[in-house]
Design a protein around this motif. Sequence first.
Motif, mmCIF file in Angstrom:
data_model
loop_
_atom_site.group_PDB
_atom_site.id
_atom_site.type_symbol
_atom_site.label_atom_id
_atom_site.label_comp_id
_atom_site.label_asym_id
_atom_site.label_seq_id
_atom_site.Cartn_x
_atom_site.Cartn_y
_atom_site.Cartn_z
ATOM 1 N N ALA A 135 4.985 -1.996 5.941
ATOM 2 C CA ALA A 135 5.270 -0.668 6.095
ATOM 3 C C ALA A 135 6.683 -0.554 5.604
ATOM 4 O O ALA A 135 7.484 -1.139 5.618
ATOM 5 N N SER A 136 6.766 0.545 4.883
ATOM 6 C CA SER A 136 8.031 0.895 4.094
ATOM 7 C C SER A 136 7.957 2.587 4.367
ATOM 8 O O SER A 136 7.191 3.243 4.807
ATOM 9 N N ASP A 137 9.095 3.088 3.688
ATOM 10 C CA ASP A 137 9.256 4.681 3.872
ATOM 11 C C ASP A 137 8.153 5.345 3.396
ATOM 12 O O ASP A 137 7.978 6.603 3.863
ATOM 13 N N ASP A 138 7.557 4.837 2.247
ATOM 14 C CA ASP A 138 6.622 5.495 1.503
ATOM 15 C C ASP A 138 4.940 5.203 1.489
ATOM 16 O O ASP A 138 4.109 5.776 1.399
ATOM 17 N N HIS A 373 -7.783 1.124 1.364
ATOM 18 C CA HIS A 373 -6.598 1.849 2.031
ATOM 19 C C HIS A 373 -5.467 1.524 0.924
ATOM 20 O O HIS A 373 -4.727 2.736 0.380
ATOM 21 N N ALA A 374 -5.255 0.224 0.548
ATOM 22 C CA ALA A 374 -3.956 -0.255 -0.382
ATOM 23 C C ALA A 374 -4.129 0.516 -1.751
ATOM 24 O O ALA A 374 -3.199 1.232 -2.057
ATOM 25 N N VAL A 375 -5.351 0.583 -2.271
ATOM 26 C CA VAL A 375 -5.538 1.175 -3.478
ATOM 27 C C VAL A 375 -5.233 2.620 -3.545
ATOM 28 O O VAL A 375 -4.487 3.388 -4.342
ATOM 29 N N ARG A 376 -5.690 3.189 -2.446
ATOM 30 C CA ARG A 376 -5.666 4.769 -2.186
ATOM 31 C C ARG A 376 -4.049 5.121 -2.014
ATOM 32 O O ARG A 376 -3.224 6.076 -2.601
ATOM 33 N N VAL A 377 -3.158 4.372 -1.106
ATOM 34 C CA VAL A 377 -1.728 4.725 -0.930
ATOM 35 C C VAL A 377 -0.981 4.541 -2.068
ATOM 36 O O VAL A 377 0.317 5.086 -2.500
ATOM 37 N N LEU A 378 -1.437 3.359 -2.675
ATOM 38 C CA LEU A 378 -0.562 2.660 -3.952
ATOM 39 C C LEU A 378 -0.715 3.696 -5.144
ATOM 40 O O LEU A 378 -0.026 3.573 -6.175
ATOM 41 N N THR A 379 -1.634 4.708 -5.334
ATOM 42 C CA THR A 379 -1.829 5.400 -6.498
ATOM 43 C C THR A 379 -1.871 6.780 -6.068
ATOM 44 O O THR A 379 -2.370 7.616 -7.025
ATOM 45 N N ARG A 380 -1.254 7.230 -4.887
ATOM 46 C CA ARG A 380 -1.605 8.562 -4.306
ATOM 47 C C ARG A 380 -0.073 9.337 -5.089
ATOM 48 O O ARG A 380 0.985 8.623 -5.095
ATOM 49 N N PRO A 381 -0.329 10.811 -5.391
ATOM 50 C CA PRO A 381 0.695 11.372 -6.104
ATOM 51 C C PRO A 381 1.817 11.582 -4.932
ATOM 52 O O PRO A 381 1.435 11.550 -3.833
ATOM 53 N N GLY A 382 3.154 11.360 -5.410
ATOM 54 C CA GLY A 382 4.263 11.697 -4.750
ATOM 55 C C GLY A 382 4.766 10.599 -4.037
ATOM 56 O O GLY A 382 5.920 10.485 -3.347
ATOM 57 N N ALA A 383 4.182 9.435 -4.261
ATOM 58 C CA ALA A 383 4.640 8.135 -3.798
ATOM 59 C C ALA A 383 6.154 7.743 -4.580
ATOM 60 O O ALA A 383 5.939 7.459 -5.668
ATOM 61 N N ALA A 384 7.100 7.621 -3.782
ATOM 62 C CA ALA A 384 8.270 7.436 -4.592
ATOM 63 C C ALA A 384 9.236 6.302 -3.839
ATOM 64 O O ALA A 384 8.736 6.075 -2.747
ATOM 65 N N GLY A 385 10.095 5.446 -4.541
ATOM 66 C CA GLY A 385 11.164 4.655 -3.967
ATOM 67 C C GLY A 385 11.827 5.171 -2.762
ATOM 68 O O GLY A 385 11.900 6.462 -2.703
ATOM 69 N N ALA A 386 12.411 4.262 -2.169
ATOM 70 C CA ALA A 386 12.952 4.892 -0.888
ATOM 71 C C ALA A 386 14.672 4.691 -1.106
ATOM 72 O O ALA A 386 15.361 4.601 -0.107
ATOM 73 N N ASP A 387 15.183 4.347 -2.410
ATOM 74 C CA ASP A 387 16.484 3.848 -2.637
ATOM 75 C C ASP A 387 17.483 5.181 -2.042
ATOM 76 O O ASP A 387 18.433 4.827 -1.661
ATOM 77 N N GLU A 388 17.035 6.222 -2.289
ATOM 78 C CA GLU A 388 17.825 7.471 -2.220
ATOM 79 C C GLU A 388 17.886 7.518 -0.513
ATOM 80 O O GLU A 388 18.976 7.764 -0.049
ATOM 81 N N GLU A 389 16.942 7.325 0.129
ATOM 82 C CA GLU A 389 17.089 7.551 1.427
ATOM 83 C C GLU A 389 17.756 6.559 2.177
ATOM 84 O O GLU A 389 18.484 6.279 2.833
#
Length: 397
Positions: A135-138, A373-389
Amino acid sequence: MTAGPEARDLLLAELGGSLFASLPRSDQRRRGEAYLRGLLAARGRKSIRNIAALSGGPAAEQSLHHFVSSSTWDWEPVRRALAAYTARIAPPQAWVVRPMVIPKAGDNSVGVERRFCPVRGQVINAQQAVGVWAASDDFAVPVNWRLFLSESWLEDPLRRRQASIPDSVRAETLGECTVEAYVGMMRDWGLPVRPVVMDAREADALSALHRLRAAGVPVLARVGGSLRLAPAEPTLPGRGGEALPAHQIMGAARDLRRPVLWRDHDGRRSVHTSLTAAVRVGLPGRRPAPGEPVRRRDMLLLGLGDAAGRWPAELWLTDLLNVPPAALVRLSRLMGRVRRDFDEVADEVGIRDFAGRSFGGWHRHTTLASAAHAVRVLTRPGAAGADEEAECLGQAS
């Protein structure tokens, strides 16, 4: 990681090569890929019949049924490959251990029995399993599963034989099942050490926490207010060693509350202010097992709430003594990330849809559904890195 059908096909090809490398035969690898694509594309319930309809009808249904329910391929190397791939593509901030209840109409599926479901507030007919999520933020991806089996299943020779339960499977408590789901995969999978985040209110919390500490695992566990702990702060009641309920300890620490900022993980990224208080406590003692090292380090009891609500709204116990409260709050919110991804993705790709009765079939289906599940979440729109957060929360701490 980008979104869209092309990105999904590329990820499927790359991930599939890793996942099915341990399968000895080319026909098994082809069926694994067909099953994985079916979980992603089939409409409605992800039954073997619906999956097979996309790749060849009745003949495909028979071969896929054998591939999942009665084939001999080992699911553990596939899970290990999925975990390694996920840790490389989307490095986890924590491993979240979460129970999964699978309602069932009949009583033939392995492990099914009448049990109380806290979410529904009633007794239902169901299987119960424990999942470990990277688990991570995204992102939240399930990488390991352990099916909880009671003595009524494991001590019945007929049931064991009909469900093909291996002789090596022995009865354990839900707390033991929770710990082993994590410790079992960390023994030789070569995964990065990250804090374990778990909800220990329903399991036998003390036993689970003692075992995790004995294994040297950093842990952040939500606990119930009635859990008895020994305060280690000189300003708190019970300092003499008397164990007190956690809610009483945190109530006495009301004046230690401080504001902390944290962000939602639901795409809106809104910032909230909560109140936290942290005090040092110790777990009630127990005799260590033979050869087990004696660990007497204090733990931190963390209370969370807000100015308008009751105090404390949540209680968390951790041995991450030098981590700022803002970072602990952020880790605790990963439980919500897992819950959302389970509801929005895992159920959609059929994580609870296996209708067979066999132990191996359940594990093979759940493994492949985890990959979908991994394929779906790793390619869904809006998935971004968590550096800013991460930067925002670092400043808040």
